[in-house]
Design an enzyme around this catalytic site. Structure first.
Site, PDB file in Angstrom:
ATOM      1  N   ASN A   1       0.800  -1.217  -0.053  1.00 27.24           N
ATOM      2  CA  ASN A   1      -0.090   0.089  -0.023  1.00 27.24           C
ATOM      3  C   ASN A   1       0.783   1.333   0.180  1.00 27.24           C
ATOM      4  O   ASN A   1       1.832   1.249   0.666  1.00 27.24           O
ATOM      5  CB  ASN A   1      -0.910  -0.174   1.311  1.00 27.24           C
TER       6      ASN A   1
ATOM      7  N   HIS B   1       0.875   5.014   1.214  1.00 32.46           N
ATOM      8  CA  HIS B   1       0.092   5.706   2.214  1.00 32.46           C
ATOM      9  C   HIS B   1       0.610   7.460   2.299  1.00 32.46           C
ATOM     10  O   HIS B   1       1.821   7.667   2.545  1.00 32.46           O
ATOM     11  CB  HIS B   1       0.102   5.306   3.724  1.00 32.46           C
TER      12      HIS B   1
ATOM     13  N   SER C   1       4.718   7.141   2.422  1.00 31.84           N
ATOM     14  CA  SER C   1       5.000   5.474   2.962  1.00 31.84           C
ATOM     15  C   SER C   1       4.572   4.490   2.068  1.00 31.84           C
ATOM     16  O   SER C   1       3.497   4.691   1.749  1.00 31.84           O
ATOM     17  CB  SER C   1       4.763   5.374   4.647  1.00 31.84           C
TER      18      SER C   1
ATOM     19  N   ASP D   1      -2.632   0.621   7.969  1.00 27.46           N
ATOM     20  CA  ASP D   1      -1.512   1.434   7.810  1.00 27.46           C
ATOM     21  C   ASP D   1      -0.578   1.179   8.831  1.00 27.46           C
ATOM     22  O   ASP D   1       0.402   1.760   9.266  1.00 27.46           O
ATOM     23  CB  ASP D   1      -1.992   2.793   7.740  1.00 27.46           C
TER      24      ASP D   1
HETATM   25  N1  LIG Z   1      -6.362  -4.146   6.742  1.00 24.41           N
HETATM   26  C1  LIG Z   1      -5.898  -3.221   6.160  1.00 24.41           C
HETATM   27  N2  LIG Z   1      -6.618  -2.720   5.061  1.00 24.41           N
HETATM   28  C2  LIG Z   1      -6.391  -1.541   4.302  1.00 24.41           C
HETATM   29  C3  LIG Z   1      -4.737  -1.043   4.659  1.00 24.41           C
HETATM   30  C4  LIG Z   1      -3.966  -1.597   5.654  1.00 24.41           C
HETATM   31  O1  LIG Z   1      -2.928  -1.209   5.917  1.00 24.41           O
HETATM   32  N3  LIG Z   1      -4.669  -2.697   6.349  1.00 24.41           N
HETATM   33  N4  LIG Z   1      -4.357   0.038   4.126  1.00 24.41           N
HETATM   34  C5  LIG Z   1      -5.684   0.828   3.305  1.00 24.41           C
HETATM   35  C6  LIG Z   1      -5.205   2.311   2.573  1.00 24.41           C
HETATM   36  N5  LIG Z   1      -5.679   3.322   3.454  1.00 24.41           N
HETATM   37  C7  LIG Z   1      -4.470   4.066   3.697  1.00 24.41           C
HETATM   38  O2  LIG Z   1      -3.520   4.076   3.258  1.00 24.41           O
HETATM   39  C8  LIG Z   1      -6.908   3.494   4.267  1.00 24.41           C
HETATM   40  C9  LIG Z   1      -7.968   3.399   3.183  1.00 24.41           C
HETATM   41  C10 LIG Z   1      -9.120   3.592   3.672  1.00 24.41           C
HETATM   42  C11 LIG Z   1      -9.511   3.892   4.928  1.00 24.41           C
HETATM   43  C12 LIG Z   1     -10.824   4.138   5.527  1.00 24.41           C
HETATM   44  O3  LIG Z   1     -11.235   4.481   6.531  1.00 24.41           O
HETATM   45  N6  LIG Z   1     -11.768   3.566   4.685  1.00 24.41           N
HETATM   46  C13 LIG Z   1     -13.369   3.536   5.075  1.00 24.41           C
HETATM   47  C14 LIG Z   1     -14.343   4.291   3.869  1.00 24.41           C
HETATM   48  C15 LIG Z   1     -13.573   5.454   3.217  1.00 24.41           C
HETATM   49  C16 LIG Z   1     -14.060   5.839   1.974  1.00 24.41           C
HETATM   50  O4  LIG Z   1     -14.932   5.078   1.351  1.00 24.41           O
HETATM   51  O5  LIG Z   1     -13.985   6.967   1.330  1.00 24.41           O
HETATM   52  C17 LIG Z   1     -13.855   2.243   5.293  1.00 24.41           C
HETATM   53  O6  LIG Z   1     -13.238   1.349   4.741  1.00 24.41           O
HETATM   54  O7  LIG Z   1     -15.001   2.045   5.915  1.00 24.41           O
HETATM   55  C18 LIG Z   1      -8.497   4.069   5.749  1.00 24.41           C
HETATM   56  C19 LIG Z   1      -7.175   3.982   5.313  1.00 24.41           C
HETATM   57  C20 LIG Z   1      -6.575   0.376   2.349  1.00 24.41           C
HETATM   58  N7  LIG Z   1      -7.033  -0.829   3.417  1.00 24.41           N
HETATM   59  N1  LIG Z   2      -5.297   6.205   2.788  1.00 26.42           N
HETATM   60  C1  LIG Z   2      -5.015   5.835   1.564  1.00 26.42           C
HETATM   61  C2  LIG Z   2      -4.916   7.018   0.916  1.00 26.42           C
HETATM   62  O1  LIG Z   2      -5.182   8.239   1.342  1.00 26.42           O
HETATM   63  N2  LIG Z   2      -4.198   6.867  -0.244  1.00 26.42           N
HETATM   64  C3  LIG Z   2      -3.815   8.072  -1.104  1.00 26.42           C
HETATM   65  O2  LIG Z   2      -4.993   8.207  -1.966  1.00 26.42           O
HETATM   66  C4  LIG Z   2      -4.210   9.004  -3.129  1.00 26.42           C
HETATM   67  C5  LIG Z   2      -4.765   8.345  -4.245  1.00 26.42           C
HETATM   68  O3  LIG Z   2      -4.574   9.047  -5.528  1.00 26.42           O
HETATM   69  P1  LIG Z   2      -4.620   8.357  -6.999  1.00 26.42           P
HETATM   70  O4  LIG Z   2      -5.973   7.730  -6.997  1.00 26.42           O
HETATM   71  O5  LIG Z   2      -4.581   9.494  -7.979  1.00 26.42           O
HETATM   72  O6  LIG Z   2      -3.348   7.401  -7.180  1.00 26.42           O
HETATM   73  C6  LIG Z   2      -2.911   8.776  -2.968  1.00 26.42           C
HETATM   74  O7  LIG Z   2      -2.153   9.961  -2.678  1.00 26.42           O
HETATM   75  C7  LIG Z   2      -2.674   7.783  -1.834  1.00 26.42           C
HETATM   76  O8  LIG Z   2      -1.342   7.901  -1.017  1.00 26.42           O
END
Ligand SMILES: Nc1nc2c(c(=O)[nH]1)N[C@@H](CN(C=O)c1ccc(C(=O)N[C@@H](CCC(=O)O)C(=O)O)cc1)CN2
Ligand SMILES: NCC(=O)N[C@@H]1O[C@H](COP(=O)([O-])[O-])[C@@H](O)[C@H]1O
Length: 221
Positions: A114, A116, A143, A152
């Site tokens: 992922n 982040h 990251s 994360d």
């Molecule tokens: N088990 C894991 N799942 C995910 C990870 C992880 O490390 N472990 N990374 C995320 C990516 N991410 C940040 O980098 C992230 C994505 C989504 C959310 C979140 O709160 N999602 C909500 C819905 C938000 C929306 O639809 O806009 C949800 O799932 O209820 C937090 C962090 C990907 N998954």
């Molecule tokens: N927590 C997950 C998160 O916020 N991810 C972030 O969403 C953007 C996606 O952009 P993209 O769709 O243009 O690649 C990126 O900046 C990524 O780091």
């Protein structure tokens, strides 16, 4: 002499939105020496522009709409079934916005990365750019980590830093961070496809040696 056919590692990308990181990976994968092939792009949102980017690049796409499932577990099971049809060697989350269940993560342990938008372990979760500004931080960044059930919280492979200026807004920070993302992710995916990056328990191995901390890469911004 008959040339041996080389099968490149199979990359499957998951996205939810615009797909600029996907686009950076598509362009990197076009380089003759890139050691992987993007075999499919999956999205949880039917209208994601990432699907259009993939289609324009001739890459197969699929959508598993999370709103169509009664539970996170049911969505994850459907998503995993769709993914496994492509037999990926690595699943790359590129702006994929769904928290994944422990069962899903376990099925892809050591094969899912992922990106982040923060210098983990600071600012897990969402809205990182605004939180950095609200906290008055002068350093921010991106990251790339292995995905574990700990949101994360997986072992961090690489990071790139950006400076926070007083005039920065969440939008200008996002631009600075994304410039670094588009440099960093293709490099890390290349290394993963070359077998140079591995997960050993909670340790990241690079060329067989345990990293003491994330690799700091990227250009100053
Ligand atoms: N088990 C894991 N799942 C995910 C990870 C992880 O490390 N472990 N990374 C995320 C990516 N991410 C940040 O980098 C992230 C994505 C989504 C959310 C979140 O709160 N999602 C909500 C819905 C938000 C929306 O639809 O806009 C949800 O799932 O209820 C937090 C962090 C990907 N998954
Ligand atoms: N927590 C997950 C998160 O916020 N991810 C972030 O969403 C953007 C996606 O952009 P993209 O769709 O243009 O690649 C990126 O900046 C990524 O780091």
């Amino acid at each position: 002499m008959i040339a041996a056919e080389v099968t490149l590692p199979r990359i499957l990308v998951l996205a939810s939105g615009s797909g600029t990181n996907l686009q950076a990976l598509i362009e990197a994968a076009r380089e003759r020496d890139f050691p992987g092939q993007i075999v499919a792009v999956g999205c949880n949102r039917p209208g994601a522009f990432a699907l259009e980017r993939a289609a324009q690049a001739g890459i197969e796409t699929f959508t598993v709409d999370h709103t169509g499932y009664d539970s996170r577990e049911a969505f994850d099971a459907a998503l995993l079934a769709a993914i496994m049809k492509f037999n990926p060697d690595v699943v790359v989350l590129a702006g994929f916005m769904r928290i994944l269940t422990a069962d899903f993560v376990r099925a892809l342990k050591g094969k899912m990365l992922n990106i982040h938008p923060s210098l983990l372990p600071r600012y897990t979760g969402l809205n990182t750019h605004q939180r950095v500004i609200d906290a008055g931080d002068t350093l921010h960044g991106v990251s790339i980590h292995f995905v574990t059930e700990d949101l994360d919280g997986g072992p961090v492979i690489a990071q790139a830093e950006v400076r926070v200026d007083p005039s920065d807004t969440a939008a200008t920070l996002a631009e600075k961070v994304q410039r670094q993302e588009h440099i960093l992710y293709p490099v890390v995916i290349r290394w993963f496809c070359e077998g140079r990056i591995q997960l050993d328990g909670h340790q990241v191995l690079f060329d067989g040696a345990a990293l003491e901390g994330p690799m700091r890469l990227g250009a100053d911004d």
